[in-house]
Design an enzyme around this catalytic site. Structure first.
Site, PDB file in Angstrom:
ATOM      1  N   GLU A  28      -9.531   6.376   7.060  1.00  0.00           N
ATOM      2  CA  GLU A  28      -8.091   6.619   6.964  1.00  0.00           C
ATOM      3  C   GLU A  28      -7.683   7.882   6.211  1.00  0.00           C
ATOM      4  O   GLU A  28      -6.739   8.571   6.623  1.00  0.00           O
ATOM      5  CB  GLU A  28      -7.416   5.404   6.310  1.00  0.00           C
ATOM      6  CG  GLU A  28      -7.478   4.140   7.137  1.00  0.00           C
ATOM      7  CD  GLU A  28      -7.013   2.929   6.358  1.00  0.00           C
ATOM      8  OE1 GLU A  28      -6.015   2.319   6.767  1.00  0.00           O
ATOM      9  OE2 GLU A  28      -7.654   2.596   5.337  1.00  0.00           O
ATOM     10  N   ARG A  86       0.832  -1.213   0.000  1.00  0.00           N
ATOM     11  CA  ARG A  86       0.000   0.000   0.000  1.00  0.00           C
ATOM     12  C   ARG A  86       0.862   1.257   0.000  1.00  0.00           C
ATOM     13  O   ARG A  86       0.480   2.279  -0.577  1.00  0.00           O
ATOM     14  CB  ARG A  86      -0.958  -0.006   1.191  1.00  0.00           C
ATOM     15  CG  ARG A  86      -1.954   1.128   1.171  1.00  0.00           C
ATOM     16  CD  ARG A  86      -3.131   0.880   2.086  1.00  0.00           C
ATOM     17  NE  ARG A  86      -4.122   0.004   1.503  1.00  0.00           N
ATOM     18  CZ  ARG A  86      -5.262   0.440   0.942  1.00  0.00           C
ATOM     19  NH1 ARG A  86      -5.518   1.737   0.872  1.00  0.00           N
ATOM     20  NH2 ARG A  86      -6.129  -0.404   0.439  1.00  0.00           N
TER      21      ARG A  86
END
Length: 785
Positions: A726, A322
C-alpha cells in the site's frame, strides 16, 4: 522454536534476490486459471442480479413469475428464500445479502436468478417485476456531513489541548479539501462458483481476499456450521481491497442459489454491474484549522475527516480509524484533535481500497503543509522538514499516542534531493514559468510514513502448513491470497531459504479454509509479514526435527548440522536434502508441520483511539515534476523520482513492481479517476467509456524508482523485510502537489490554489482561472495603492 529473522542468520541466497512471479509465464500465455476459467461442473447454472432502480425506496412488489415462466430458468431467490440469517455485515450486523423491505441505493440487489446460460439469466432478471415507493435520499457527501447524517457515532483522536492553543496561535489558517473516491477496476470482476456437496456442505471457488470471511458469512446465510463451507482461492485478477468484504455478496448469492437448486451456480458480474453494485474507495471531505508560528512550525491542529460510507457500515469504521492515524503523515502536531465522521449516503457501500483510509488522511496533512507554506510565503520543502517527527525528543508522539521510532525520512529526503537534482530543477522550473505565458511547470516533494499492521489487533495473526515429501519436494499452504502482488513467490522464497533448497522445490497451493483456518484478509500490506513468518515457523519446526535426527544418526552435535545449497552436512558426512528426507521418513520423523505467527508489541483501544497499533512504519519519498496547459487544463507528468524503504527486500523485482504499480494507481486516484452520480443517485461512470484509469501514456516521461539500500527493518520481521503493497500509492501525492505548484505560479505570493482531487483537466482549468483572478485583483489593488 522461535526462528531467527535477521538477514545474517542464514546464507541469504533465496531471499533478498530477484525471482520471477510464480505465475508470470502463465499470466502472459493465458494458462493461469481464474474462477471463470475453471471447467464448469455438470449441470452448472448461471446467476444474474435484479437490482434497485431507486436510490431509496420501500419495496411494495417483487414478482418473479414472469422470469420463472421462461424455459431454462431454475430459480429466483429473494430475501425470504435465504435459509439462514440474511446478513453479511463484516463488522456489525445490518447488511442484508438481498434487500428486504427497503432498498438504499441504485444497484442494491433485490433478487437473483439462476438459469442455464448467462444470457438467459440476464433476460430472466429483466422480467422480474419490482415496484416500490420512493423515499427521500441523501446523495451528496457534503450534505450528509452538514446535516450530521451519520452511520456511526463520530470518533476522535485527541492529544494535548488544541482547543486552548489554537485561539492563541500567532497565525490560524482554515482549509478544506474534497478528495474523490476510486473504483477498484480489477481486471477480473467479482465472481464465485458454488458447488453443493453431501450433508448440506458447500464448496465455493471465490475471487476473494478474505476466504475466511466468505466461509463464515456464507455459513450464516445457509444456516450451517462453518465447517460445512469450504472456500478456495488460487488467484485473483486484482483485488486492491475490493474483494475483501464485497466478495461475500457474490459468493453468498451463488451459494443460496446452489442450495435452492441443488446444482452448481456461478455468478460473474459484468463490468457495468460490478461498478454499479460494489463499493469504492471512500471519498472524503476534510476541514481543518491549524495554528502555526510565523516560521511555519505547527502548534495545533483541529481536523474533521468526513467519509462517504454509502448505505451500510461495511468496513468504514476501520477505514476511518486508519485515516485518522495517517492524518499526521510524517509531521508532529504538538496539540491535535482529529474527528472521524461516518457519513451515510444512498450510494454504494464503500469499502477497503489500497491504503484503507491512509491516503485520504495523508493528503489532508500534505494539503495543510502546502497551505501553510504558501500562505506564509515559505518554501514548502522547508516547512515539511521543520515539522518532521524527531524520535528521541518531545516531538515523537503521534495523535494515537504511539512513539515514532526508526524514522529514516530526513535522511531519505536528503538522498532524493541529491539524486533528483532538486535544487537545480527548482530554479529551472521557476525560470521556465517566468518566461512561459501558457505552459506552466510545477515541482513538489512529498514523504510517506505508513503504519504496518491491522488496527484491529486480533487480525494480526496467520497460519501456514508445510509438507515435505520423501523425494525432497515441499508443498506449502498458508492463509494469504495471491492477487498478482507476488505473495506466493515471496513466501516460497522464505521456505526455500529455511531449508536452503532451490526455489522450484517449493509448490505453493491454493488458499483454502480446510487447510489453514481462521485466516485474516490479505490486506493492510501485511501478507508477507504475517504469512511469511507463519511459513517460516512451520519450516523451522520441520528443520529442527531434521537437525535432531541428523545429529543422532551421524553422532554429531546439532551445531554441526548445516543446510546449504540443497545439501545437508553433519560433521564429515554429507547427503542431499532429499536423501536426508528419505532417511528421516524411514526413522519415522514427522515431515509435516503447521506454523503460526502473531505480531508482537501491538495494542489499540478502539474506544479511546489510543495505543501502539503499528509494528513499524514503511517510509518513502517522491519528487514529481509536471507541466500544465493553462488554456485547456491538460497536463503531463514529466518526471518522478522515488526512493522507497522496503527494508531488506525479500524480492527486489516484486517490490519494485509494487512501488511502480502503487504509484500509478495513486496517480489515477488523484488526477484521472472520477466517480459521478446523477441527481437520482445513478452512477454515470460505470464502464471504461466513462471512467478513465491510467494507461501507459499517463506514466511520467522519466520514471526513476530506487529501493533504499542497506536498510534492514529494525523490527524483527521476516528476514528484516518491510511491507510494500500500500505505501507507494501515496507517493503519487507528489504529482498532485506539483499540479498545485504549477497553478500557484500564476498567482501572487501568499495565494493558495484551490485544487480538489481528482485534479482533472476541468478542475485544473478552474484553478487556473481562479489564480488569474487573484492576480488581477492584486494588480488592481496595487494600482490603487
Amino acid at each position: 522454536m522461535t526462528p531467527d529473522t535477521t538477514p545474517s542468520s542464514v546464507a541469504s541466497r533465496r531471499v533478498h534476490v530477484e525471482a520471477p512471479h510464480d505465475s508470470a509465464v502463465k499470466h502472459v500465455t493465458g494458462e493461469a486459471r481464474y474462477v471463470d476459467d475453471m471447467p464448469e461442473p455438470k449441470g452448472c447454472l448461471h446467476a444474474h442480479l435484479v437490482v434497485s432502480p431507486w436510490a431509496h425506496a420501500r419495496l411494495t412488489t417483487v414478482d418473479a413469475q414472469p422470469a420463472l415462466a421462461l424455459s431454462g430458468v431454475h430459480a429466483v431467490v429473494t430475501a425470504a428464500d435465504i435459509p439462514g440469517v440474511n446478513d453479511i455485515g463484516p463488522i456489525v450486523p445490518g447488511e442484508p445479502l438481498l434487500a428486504e423491505a427497503v432498498v438504499e441505493y441504485v444497484g442494491h440487489p433485490i433478487a437473483a436468478v439462476a438459469a442455464e446460460t448467462p444470457a438467459l439469466a440476464r433476460r430472466a432478471a429483466s422480467l422480474v417485476r419490482v415496484e416500490g415507493a420512493p423515499l427521500p435520499a441523501v446523495l451528496d457527501l457534503r450534505a450528509a456531513y452538514e446535516s450530521e447524517h451519520w452511520l456511526r457515532k463520530p470518533v476522535e483522536m485527541h492529544r494535548g489541548t488544541p482547543e486552548t492553543v489554537l485561539p492563541t496561535a500567532p497565525i490560524v489558517l482554515t482549509g478544506e479539501l474534497e478528495v474523490g473516491g476510486q473504483d477498484h477496476f480489477y481486471l477480473e470482476t467479482q465472481v464465485a462458483l458454488a458447488i453443493p456437496q453431501e450433508d448440506r456442505d458447500m464448496v465455493i471457488h471465490s475471487a476473494t481476499q478474505h476466504p475466511t470471511d466468505v466461509q463464515h458469512l456464507v455459513a450464516r446465510l445457509l444456516g450451517v456450521p462453518q465447517h460445512a463451507v469450504m472456500v478456495e482461492v488460487r488467484r485473483m485478477g486484482g483485488g486492491f481491497g475490493g474483494k475483501e468484504s464485497q466478495a461475500t455478496l457474490i459468493a453468498g448469492i451463488a451459494a443460496v442459489l446452489a442450495r435452492r437448486t441443488g446444482r452448481p451456480v456461478k455468478l460473474r458480474l459484468d463490468r457495468d454491474t460490478d461498478m454499479i453494485v460494489t463499493g469504492k474507495r471512500h471519498d472524503f471531505l476534510l476541514r481543518w484549522r491549524v495554528g502555526v508560528e510565523r516560521d511555519g512550525r505547527i502548534l495545533a491542529v483541529d481536523m474533521d475527516l468526513a467519509a462517504r460510507c454509502g448505505w451500510s457500515v461495511d468496513l468504514s469504521p476501520a477505514v476511518i480509524s486508519r485515516a485518522l492515524s495517517h492524518a499526521d503523515n510524517a509531521y508532529f502536531y504538538p496539540h491535535v484533535r482529529l474527528r472521524g465522521l461516518a457519513c451515510k449516503t444512498n450510494t454504494q457501500s464503500n469499502t477497503a481500497f489500497r491504503g484503507f483510509g491512509g491516503p485520504q488522511g495523508m493528503i489532508g496533512a500534505e494539503a495543510m503543509m502546502d497551505q501553510i507554506s504558501r500562505s506564509l510565503g515559505l518554501d514548502p520543502l522547508e516547512v515539511r522538514r521543520l515539522n518532521f517527527y524527531a524520535p528521541g525528543t518531545d516531538r515523537d508522539l503521534t495523535p494515537y499516542h504511539q512513539r515514532v521510532e526508526h524514522f529514516r525520512l530526513p535522511d531519505m529526503v536528503e538522498r532524493i534531493l541529491a539524486s533528483a537534482d532538486y535544487a537545480a530543477r527548482r530554479k529551472a522550473v521557476d525560470a521556465f514559468n517566468a518566461a512561459s505565458p501558457v505552459i506552466r511547470k510545477g515541482l513538489a516533494l512529498s514523504p510517506v510514513k505508513f503504519g504496518i499492521s491491522f488496527n484491529k489487533v486480533e487480525l494480526n495473526q496467520a497460519g501456514a502448513l508445510v509438507h515435505v515429501y520423501t523425494d525432497g519436494s515441499i508443498r506449502l499452504n498458508h492463509g494469504g491470497t495471491e492477487m498478482g502482488q507476488g505473495l506466493f513467490v515471496k513466501v516460497a522464497q522464505v521456505v526455500a531459504e529455511v531449508f536452503s533448497v532451490p526455489l522450484d522445490t517449493i509448490k505453493v497451493t491454493a488458499t483454502t479454509t480446510d487447510k489453514v483456518p481462521n485466516t485474516s484478509a490479505t490486506a493492510a500490506s501485511s501478507g508477507s509479514d504475517l504469512n511469511g513468518m507463519a511459513a517460516m515457523a512451520a519450516a523451522e519446526t520441520i528443520k529442527g526435527r531434521l537437525v535432531g535426527f541428523a545429529a543422532e544418526h551421524f553422532d554429531v552435535s546439532a551445531d554441526d548440522v548445516t543446510f546449504a545449497d540443497g545439501m545437508v552436512r553433519a560433521g564429515n558426512h554429507a547427503v542431499t536434502f532429499a536423501e536426508l528426507i528419505r532417511m528421516a521418513y524411514a526413522a519415522r520423523i514427522s515431515l509435516s508441520s503447521t506454523g503460526y505467527y502473531r505480531t508482537p508489541k501491538i495494542h489499540f483501544d478502539l474506544a479511546t483511539m489510543r495505543g501502539h497499533p503499528f509494528f513499524y512504519y514503511a517510509l518513502g519519498v517522491a519528487v514529481s515534476e509536471v507541466a500544465i496547459d493553462t488554456l485547456t487544463g491538460e497536463w503531463k507528468a514529466l518526471r518522478t523520482d522515488i526512493l522507497h524503504d522496503v527494508g531488506a527486500s525479500l524480492n527486489p523485482a516484486i517490490d519494485r513492481g509494487q512501488v511502480e504499480g502503487g504509484f500509478i494507481q495513486g496517480l489515477g486516484w488523484l488526477t484521472l479517476e472520477e466517480l459521478v452520480w446523477d441527481k437520482d443517485g445513478r452512477l454515470l461512470t460505470h464502464a471504461p467509456s466513462t471512467y478513465k484509469i491510467p494507461t501507459g501514456r499517463d506514466l511520467p516521461l522519466d520514471f526513476r524508482v530506487d529501493l533504499l539500500a542497506d536498510a534492514p527493518n529494525e523490527a524483527p520481521t521476516v528476514f528484516r523485510s518491510k511491507a510494500v503493497g500500500e505505501p507507494p500509492l501515496m507517493l503519487a501525492i507528489s504529482v498532485w502537489l506539483a499540479l498545485r505548484d504549477a497553478v500557484a505560479s500564476l498567482a501572487p505570493v501568499g495565494y493558495v490554489p484551490e485544487l480538489h482531487a481528482p485534479a482533472t483537466p476541468e478542475r485544473i482549468l478552474w484553478a487556473v482561472m481562479a489564480a488569474r483572478v487573484a492576480t488581477e485583483a492584486k494588480d488592481t489593488a496595487n494600482e490603487h495603492a
